[in-house]
Design a protein around this motif. Structure first.
Motif, PDB file in Angstrom:
ATOM      1  N   ARG A 174       0.838  -1.203   0.000  1.00  0.00           N
ATOM      2  CA  ARG A 174       0.000   0.000   0.000  1.00  0.00           C
ATOM      3  C   ARG A 174       0.876   1.258   0.000  1.00  0.00           C
ATOM      4  N   THR A 227      -8.142  -3.105  -8.262  1.00  0.00           N
ATOM      5  CA  THR A 227      -9.527  -3.247  -7.816  1.00  0.00           C
ATOM      6  C   THR A 227     -10.341  -4.080  -8.796  1.00  0.00           C
ATOM      7  N   ALA A 231      -7.566  -8.013  -7.653  1.00  0.00           N
ATOM      8  CA  ALA A 231      -8.307  -8.508  -6.489  1.00  0.00           C
ATOM      9  C   ALA A 231      -9.375  -9.513  -6.910  1.00  0.00           C
ATOM     10  N   PHE A 236      -9.331 -11.718  -3.654  1.00  0.00           N
ATOM     11  CA  PHE A 236      -9.271 -10.727  -2.584  1.00  0.00           C
ATOM     12  C   PHE A 236     -10.556  -9.909  -2.563  1.00  0.00           C
ATOM     13  N   GLN A 237     -10.866  -9.338  -1.405  1.00  0.00           N
ATOM     14  CA  GLN A 237     -12.083  -8.532  -1.289  1.00  0.00           C
ATOM     15  C   GLN A 237     -11.995  -7.271  -2.132  1.00  0.00           C
ATOM     16  N   ASP A 238     -10.843  -6.632  -2.104  1.00  0.00           N
ATOM     17  CA  ASP A 238     -10.609  -5.426  -2.895  1.00  0.00           C
ATOM     18  C   ASP A 238      -9.103  -5.201  -2.965  1.00  0.00           C
ATOM     19  N   TYR A 240      -7.175  -3.101  -1.430  1.00  0.00           N
ATOM     20  CA  TYR A 240      -6.506  -2.911  -0.150  1.00  0.00           C
ATOM     21  C   TYR A 240      -6.361  -4.227   0.611  1.00  0.00           C
ATOM     22  N   ASP A 241      -7.313  -5.118   0.432  1.00  0.00           N
ATOM     23  CA  ASP A 241      -7.198  -6.459   1.002  1.00  0.00           C
ATOM     24  C   ASP A 241      -6.021  -7.194   0.358  1.00  0.00           C
ATOM     25  N   TYR A 242      -5.871  -7.033  -0.949  1.00  0.00           N
ATOM     26  CA  TYR A 242      -4.733  -7.605  -1.675  1.00  0.00           C
ATOM     27  C   TYR A 242      -3.417  -7.054  -1.154  1.00  0.00           C
ATOM     28  N   TYR A 243      -3.325  -5.741  -0.994  1.00  0.00           N
ATOM     29  CA  TYR A 243      -2.072  -5.137  -0.511  1.00  0.00           C
ATOM     30  C   TYR A 243      -1.724  -5.632   0.892  1.00  0.00           C
ATOM     31  N   GLU A 244      -2.735  -5.703   1.746  1.00  0.00           N
ATOM     32  CA  GLU A 244      -2.491  -6.099   3.136  1.00  0.00           C
ATOM     33  C   GLU A 244      -2.011  -7.540   3.231  1.00  0.00           C
ATOM     34  N   LYS A 245      -2.682  -8.435   2.517  1.00  0.00           N
ATOM     35  CA  LYS A 245      -2.367  -9.856   2.654  1.00  0.00           C
ATOM     36  C   LYS A 245      -1.115 -10.255   1.873  1.00  0.00           C
TER      37      LYS A 245
END
Length: 318
Positions: A174, A227, A231, A236-238, A240-245
Motif C-alpha cells: 500500500r 480493484t 483482487a 481478494f475482497q478489494d 486494499y485487502d490484496y495489498y495487506e495480505k
C-alpha cells in the motif's frame, strides 16, 4: 544486528534516483548471456516459461530469478545478474511470471505481488528433476516481495534453499502504491498502467464473460487495475485487502535462512515501511542494506557490472 553499511557510491548523474532508474531500465546496454527457454506446466492447467542459463563449471548450484511488475526474463537487470552468476559457477533459472513471456497464460488469473504458488512449483520441479544441492532465490521489485513472502509464510522450505536476495523491493504494497501515484513518479505509473491496460484488453478477448470494455475504461491508475482485475481474479475482497495480505513485511520475522534486502534510500517507488531497520536489528537472518543512491534497480558502477550484481554474488557465496 545485520544492518549493513553499504560501500556503494554512485557517481555523477547516477546520484539522482530518477536518472539511475531510467538509465538502467532503458539505456543500459543489454548484457550478453545465453538463455534456453523451457516450459513448466502447472498443476492448475496453466504454464510458466523459464529461461535457463548454464555455467561452464558444471556446479551443483542454481539461482532462481524473479522479475518485477510487467517485466520478463529478458530485462536488462535479469540478464546482468544472470551473466554475473553463470560466470561464477551458478546456473540460472529466470522465471517469467504468468503471461509475461510473450504468450498469454491460459487462465483468468495471472500473477501478483503475493502469489507464491508458481515459485513453489518451480522450486519443486528443480529439486525433483535437477541435481542441485544449493538453491538461491533472487527477486527484483515485485519479484523480491514474492520471494520474501514465500520464505516467511511457510513453516518449512526445502533444505536446498540456502539464502535469498531481494532488490528494490516494495515490502509494504500500500505504501508503494501511494508512492507511485505521487507527481514525481508519474512517468513510471503511466508506463505501468499503459502496459496493464494492454494486458487487460488482450485478456478480455480470452474471457469476455469476466472482463469488458466498460471496466477497461474505468482503469485509469494502478489502484483501479488492482480493484477491477487483480483482487477479483485472485480472490481478494478489494485492492486494499490484496495489498495487506500480500505484503512481505509481515512475514520477515518468520524467515529462517539468510536474506539480503538491498533497497536504495533514494528509490522513489518505496515508502518508509520498505526499510525494515527495526526488524533487521533484532533478526539474525535479515540483512538490510540501504545505500544512499541506486534508485529503483539502478545500482550503476559500469554498463557491464552493477553493484547489485556483485553484491548479490558476494552474499550468496559466503
Amino acid at each position: 544486528m545485520p544492518i549493513i553499511s553499504s560501500t556503494f557510491k554512485a557517481k555523477g548523474l547516477f546520484k539522482s534516483g530518477h536518472f539511475s532508474t531510467i538509465y538502467s531500465a532503458k539505456l543500459r546496454p543489454i548484457p550478453k548471456v545465453i538463455q534456453e527457454r523451457k516450459r513448466l506446466e502447472l498443476s492448475d492447467g496453466d504454464f510458466i516459461d523459464i529461461d535457463w542459463s548454464f555455467s561452464e563449471k558444471k556446479d551443483t548450484k542454481v539461482a532462481i530469478l524473479l522479475h518485477g511488475l510487467e517485466g520478463d526474463a529478458q530485462r536488462v537487470y535479469i540478464k546482468g545478474q544472470a551473466k554475473m552468476l553463470v560466470e561464477n559457477g551458478w546456473d540460472v533459472a529466470a522465471m517469467n511470471h504468468r503471461g509475461c513471456s510473450g504468450e498469454e497464460n491460459r487462465l483468468y488469473l495471472s500473477y501478483n505481488s503475493g502469489r507464491t504458488e508458481d515459485l513453489e512449483e518451480l522450486i519443486d520441479h528443480v529439486i525433483q528433476y535437477h541435481k542441485y544441492d544449493t538453491i538461491c532465490l533472487i527477486g527484483f521489485s515485485l519479484g523480491g516481495n514474492v520471494i520474501l513472502k514465500y520464505l516467511g509464510e511457510r513453516n518449512h522450505v526445502p533444505q536446498q534453499i540456502k539464502n535469498g536476495v531481494a532488490i528494490s523491493t516494495p515490502l509494504y504494497l500500500r505504501g508503494a502504491l501511494e508512492q507511485l501515484v505521487k507527481p514525481e513518479n508519474m512517468v513510471y505509473s503511466k508506463t505501468f498502467i499503459n502496459d496493464l491496460r494492454k494486458k487487460y484488453k488482450r485478456k478480455m478477448n480470452q474471457f469476455p464473460d469476466a472482463m469488458n470494455s466498460e471496466e477497461l475504461k474505468k482503469i485509469q491508475n494502478l489502484l483501479d487495475f488492482d480493484t477491477l482485475y487483480t483482487a477479483k481474479a485472485h480472490g481478494f475482497q478489494d485492492a486494499y485487502d490484496y495489498y495487506e495480505k500480500s505484503s512481505s513485511l509481515q512475514y520477515l520475522p518468520n524467515i529462517k535462512i539468510p536474506v539480503l534486502i538491498l533497497n536504495a534510500a533514494n528509490d522513489s517507488f518505496l515508502s518508509p515501511e520498505c526499510y525494515p531497520f527495526d526488524i533487521a536489528k533484532h533478526h539474525k537472518n535479515i540483512y538490510l542494506e540501504s545505500p544512499k543512491h541506486g534508485g529503483h534497480v539502478g545500482f550503476h558502477v559500469t554498463n557491464k557490472v552493477y553493484y547489485s550484481e556483485k553484491r548479490t554474488l558476494q552474499f550468496i557465496n559466503k
